[in-house]
Write an enzyme that holds these catalytic residues in place. Structure first.
Site, PDB file in Angstrom:
ATOM      1  N   ASP A 104       0.846  -1.201   0.000  1.00 36.13           N
ATOM      2  CA  ASP A 104       0.000   0.000   0.000  1.00 36.13           C
ATOM      3  C   ASP A 104       0.878   1.247   0.000  1.00 36.13           C
ATOM      4  O   ASP A 104       2.047   1.202   0.414  1.00 36.13           O
ATOM      5  CB  ASP A 104      -0.883   0.032   1.253  1.00 36.13           C
ATOM      6  CG  ASP A 104      -1.847  -1.149   1.291  1.00 36.13           C
ATOM      7  OD1 ASP A 104      -2.143  -1.706   0.223  1.00 36.13           O
ATOM      8  OD2 ASP A 104      -2.283  -1.500   2.404  1.00 36.13           O
TER       9      ASP A 104
HETATM   10  N1  URA Z   1      -1.174  -5.948   3.814  1.00 40.69           N
HETATM   11  C1  URA Z   1      -1.668  -4.703   3.869  1.00 40.69           C
HETATM   12  O1  URA Z   1      -2.699  -4.452   4.474  1.00 40.69           O
HETATM   13  N2  URA Z   1      -0.972  -3.742   3.239  1.00 40.69           N
HETATM   14  C2  URA Z   1       0.175  -3.943   2.572  1.00 40.69           C
HETATM   15  O2  URA Z   1       0.763  -3.010   2.024  1.00 40.69           O
HETATM   16  C3  URA Z   1       0.666  -5.255   2.535  1.00 40.69           C
HETATM   17  C4  URA Z   1      -0.027  -6.253   3.162  1.00 40.69           C
END
Ligand code: URA
Length: 235
Positions: A104
């Site tokens: 993310d």
């Molecule tokens: N899980 C999440 O919630 N975000 C990420 O960036 C990676 C795994």
């Protein structure tokens, strides 16, 4: 392969027109012989190519470990945000390079950039179960029952079943590590949400059995050595 294509594919900072110029100046050699023609055909897996005395070794693929900072997106087009491909140094920018798996925008840590589609497919395939380890800081202290809940294969958002995951609470009651064997959208955040908690900070700290180099500063990258590439797939 043509000599100019070989050099510019291995060294993205040397364009084909630069190779032409370097050849003209007598600065390029193949097996010790100066070569003036940039379209000379070479056996890229065996020939010893030097530019200005520096050996250009042949790597079919490139594997880069990036320590992604917050605010940078893992897609090829970022819109108004910077992308992982935009923050890596010039010398690593090879055509065909892409982020193998996404974090993310607000997650930090290990992102693999490669031009090896086969390895990326193996690493990301839900069937391969390659472990990815995350360090998380939570809004509320972790609870004793978490390890069992994650190990049991949690259901998130009502009907999405997750594979068993390994949870380990930290000494600090707000910190923990989590090992996942798949990569659903926002998975770590949604799993903690299902437990009534919230992730306030997230960092990926390993892929397969390859840890993020602890000395690699945020926003920086390094080339993964050939001997370590297989570790990206280790279960
Ligand atoms: N899980 C999440 O919630 N975000 C990420 O960036 C990676 C795994």
């Amino acid at each position: 392969m043509r000599l100019d294509k070989f050099i510019s594919s291995q060294r993205p900072d040397i364009s084909r027109s630069m190779v032409k110029e370097l050849c003209r100046k007598g600065m390029v050699s193949v097996n010790g012989q100066t070569v003036k023609k940039p379209d000379t055909h070479i056996d890229e897996s065996r020939a010893e190519i030097c530019v200005n005395g520096e050996r250009i070794s042949y790597r079919e693929h490139l594997y880069i470990m990036l320590n992604k900072p917050r605010g940078v997106v893992c897609s090829s087009k970022g819109g108004r945000s910077r992308t992982v491909l935009e923050i890596i140094p010039e010398e690593y920018r090879r055509s065909g390079l892409f982020p193998a798996g996404r974090l993310d925008k607000d997650t930090e840590g290990f992102v693999l950039l490669t031009d090896d589609g086969e390895l990326a497919h193996k690493m990301l395939s839900p069937k391969s179960h390659v472990p990815k380890t995350y360090f998380a800081r939570l809004e509320k202290p972790w609870e004793e029952g978490y390890a069992e809940a994650f190990a049991g294969g949690m259901t998130i958002d009502g009907n999405e079943k997750c594979l068993p995951a390994e949870f380990k609470g930290g000494k600090d009651p707000f910190e923990c590590t989590l090992v996942l064997h798949e990569g659903k959208f926002h998975q770590v955040k949604r799993m903690f949400q299902a437990l009534g908690n919230r992730v306030v900070y997230l960092r990926r700290i390993s892929i397969g059995s390859l840890p993020l180099d602890p000395d690699l500063p945020l926003g920086k990258c390094l080339e993964i050595l050939h001997k370590d590439v297989e570790k990206l797939l280790a279960r």
